[in-house]
Enzyme design. Structure first.
Site, mmCIF file in Angstrom:
data_model
loop_
_atom_site.group_PDB
_atom_site.id
_atom_site.type_symbol
_atom_site.label_atom_id
_atom_site.label_comp_id
_atom_site.label_asym_id
_atom_site.label_seq_id
_atom_site.Cartn_x
_atom_site.Cartn_y
_atom_site.Cartn_z
ATOM 1 N N LYS A 42 -12.139 -5.862 11.903
ATOM 2 C CA LYS A 42 -12.954 -4.898 11.140
ATOM 3 C C LYS A 42 -14.351 -4.765 11.754
ATOM 4 O O LYS A 42 -14.936 -3.680 11.759
ATOM 5 C CB LYS A 42 -13.034 -5.350 9.683
ATOM 6 C CG LYS A 42 -11.669 -5.268 8.999
ATOM 7 C CD LYS A 42 -11.628 -6.060 7.710
ATOM 8 C CE LYS A 42 -10.274 -5.973 7.045
ATOM 9 N NZ LYS A 42 -10.142 -6.898 5.915
ATOM 10 N N VAL A 80 0.839 -1.207 0.000
ATOM 11 C CA VAL A 80 0.000 0.000 0.000
ATOM 12 C C VAL A 80 0.872 1.255 0.000
ATOM 13 O O VAL A 80 0.650 2.188 -0.783
ATOM 14 C CB VAL A 80 -0.963 0.009 1.208
ATOM 15 C CG1 VAL A 80 -1.929 1.187 1.101
ATOM 16 C CG2 VAL A 80 -1.737 -1.302 1.313
#
Ligand code: NAP
Length: 438
Positions: free
Chosen positions: A206, A17
């Site tokens: 999450k 990323v």
């Protein structure tokens, strides 16, 4: 014309990323400046090894191993190293120094989010983490901003691409779990050590973040009940398919009343049957989606790529521009609100429908006995289907029963299953799976 202000951006990590974030910051510098009202100057990139080969060609002089010094001098810090330490110390140091922080580190947020949120609030700076849940999909900002005038009642998310790929593969080819996992590893959708994905830990992190923002209450990883997909068999998938369902690993956060009628939030991750016509059932391969139910908005669904360097970098850049705009414009920065004060409910208190597979003796009166036993435990049956099998060798007939219940508490269901096991006509309980969306 007045000169545009320059904001220093420190990047921690230059992997999948981080490298894409650095590329976009350099390539799109003018467009980002126009959208932000300030120039975003990449002041340095902290890594472990400055000589490693990168996915993207970047100026060598930007690299350093001295993350602490880089952070001290930054207006904005992007943390994309992953892991707990040194990420936590560096983020806390950045926040204390008055820098806004953007991170994609779901593991850290789920484990110690409250410490980070408090540090950001205390320093009056923004901590943003859109990339931490469902990669490229804008989901946290819609929950935090767009739906802040509404009341979210339930969130159902396919937030782990690896497990969705594996379950989809099992559903479409009839493969067993181990073969579907091997295929996911061969195609690069699963890591060599897939534990965090297949055991549901990544989805649980999450779920904690989604619950925190949706219910304005800080939930951590130990508030999340977590079951992975390793025990889902090809037979479970085939039976579900036959009954009109698909099995997905869902992260669920929903408001429920506890036994005394007080509000609580059930936060959980487990394999779940969904009717094949449910919008989440259409999420194939490694894609992610989050389905939200809100009192006024009704049903909403957000869909897209849940991982990958470039898609995730898009979410990071969105957070960066938003934080930088606030630095330019001034005004208070808020990470999340904690006005909800709703406790996390234990898994026993969660309420859902269930699918139960039973292998039973083919005798008269069996169905009535089973139905009576369910009713006696407070679990009402929505549908019951029977298929007769004849064993080729013994010529003995048995029946396979597939039962879908109405919504019932986990505790009532567990008691029912225990009682069913004690019936003399039951050969085995072949599966017990939770059902959503019926
Ligand atoms: P990655 O490819 O493993 O890259 C990690 C980078 O951090 C590397 O450049 C590494 O340096 C650097 N690093 C690690 N430990 C360090 C330390 N102690 N000091 C200095 N630098 C250190 O990770 P990634 O896939 O980009 O993921 C980054 C974060 O984004 C994670 O929190 C992850 O959960 C999150 N995320 C990732 C995705 C995805 O699709 N990959 C999606 C959503 C969220 P070296 O290069 O020198 O080893």
């Amino acid at each position: 014309m007045t000169e545009m202000r320059t904001l220093k951006v420190a990047l921690l990590g230059c992997g999948n990323v981080g490298a894409q974030v650095a590329r976009i910051l350099i390539e799109d510098a003018d467009a980002l400046a126009a959208r932000t009202g300030a120039r975003l100057e990449l002041s340095g990139i902290a890594v472990r090894n400055v000589n490693s080969k990168r996915d993207v060609e970047l100026p060598q002089e930007l690299f350093t191993t001295d993350a602490e010094t880089l952070v001290k001098d930054a207006d904005l810090v992007i943390e994309l190293m992953g892991g707990i330490e040194p990420a936590r110390t560096l983020i806390l140091s950045a926040l204390t120094n008055g820098a806004c922080v953007v991170t994609g580190n779901k593991a850290l947020l789920a484990q110690d989010g409250p410490t980070l949120y408090e540090a950001a609030d205390k320093a009056g700076v923004q901590l943003s983490f859109e990339a931490a849940v469902a990669g490229a999909i804008p989901i946290l900002r819609p929950i935090r901003d767009s739906l802040s005038g509404d009341r979210i009642t339930r969130v159902l998310g396919i937030v782990n691409g690896t497990t969705n790929f594996i379950l989809d593969q099992m559903d479409s080819t009839g493969a067993q779990f181990a073969d579907a996992l091997a295929e996911a590893q061969r195609l690069g959708y699963a890591e060599a050590d897939p534990t965090a994905d297949v055991e549901g830990h990544d989805a649980a992190a999450k779920a904690a973040i989604l619950a925190t923002l949706s219910f304005h209450t800080r939930f951590a990883l130990d508030n999340v009940h977590c079951e992975g997909i390793t025990s889902v068999t090809a037979a479970d998938i085939a039976a579900a398919k036959d009954a009109g369902f698909v099995i997905k690993l869902l992260a669920i956060a929903e408001k429920l009343a506890d036994a005394e009628g007080n509000d609580g939030v059930s936060v959980r991750v487990h394999p779940t049957l969904l009717p094949r016509e449910h919008p989440l059932a259409a999420v194939r391969g490694a894609f992610n989606a989050v389905f939200i139910e809100a009192e006024n908005a009704g049903e909403l669904m957000f869909y897209g790529q849940g991982a990958g360097g470039t898609p995730t970098a898009s979410a990071v850049l969105g957070d960066l521009v938003s934080a930088a705009r606030r630095l330019v414009l001034g005004g208070p920065q808020r990470t999340e609100t904690t006005t909800g004060h709703v406790p996390a409910l234990p898994i026993d208190a969660s309420v859902t429908s269930y699918y139960i597979g039973l292998d039973v003796a083919d005798q008269p009166g069996v169905l009535a006995r089973i139905a009576q036993l369910f009713a006696g435990n407070g679990v009402s049956i929505e549908t019951m289907r029977q298929t007769i099998h004849r064993d080729a060798e013994s010529n003995v007939e048995s029946a396979e029963l597939r039962i879908v219940t109405h919504r019932a508490s986990e505790a009532a269901l567990a008691a029912t299953v225990e009682a069913v096991k004690g019936l003399d006509v039951i050969n085995s309980v072949t599966s017990v799976l939770r059902v959503e969306g019926v």
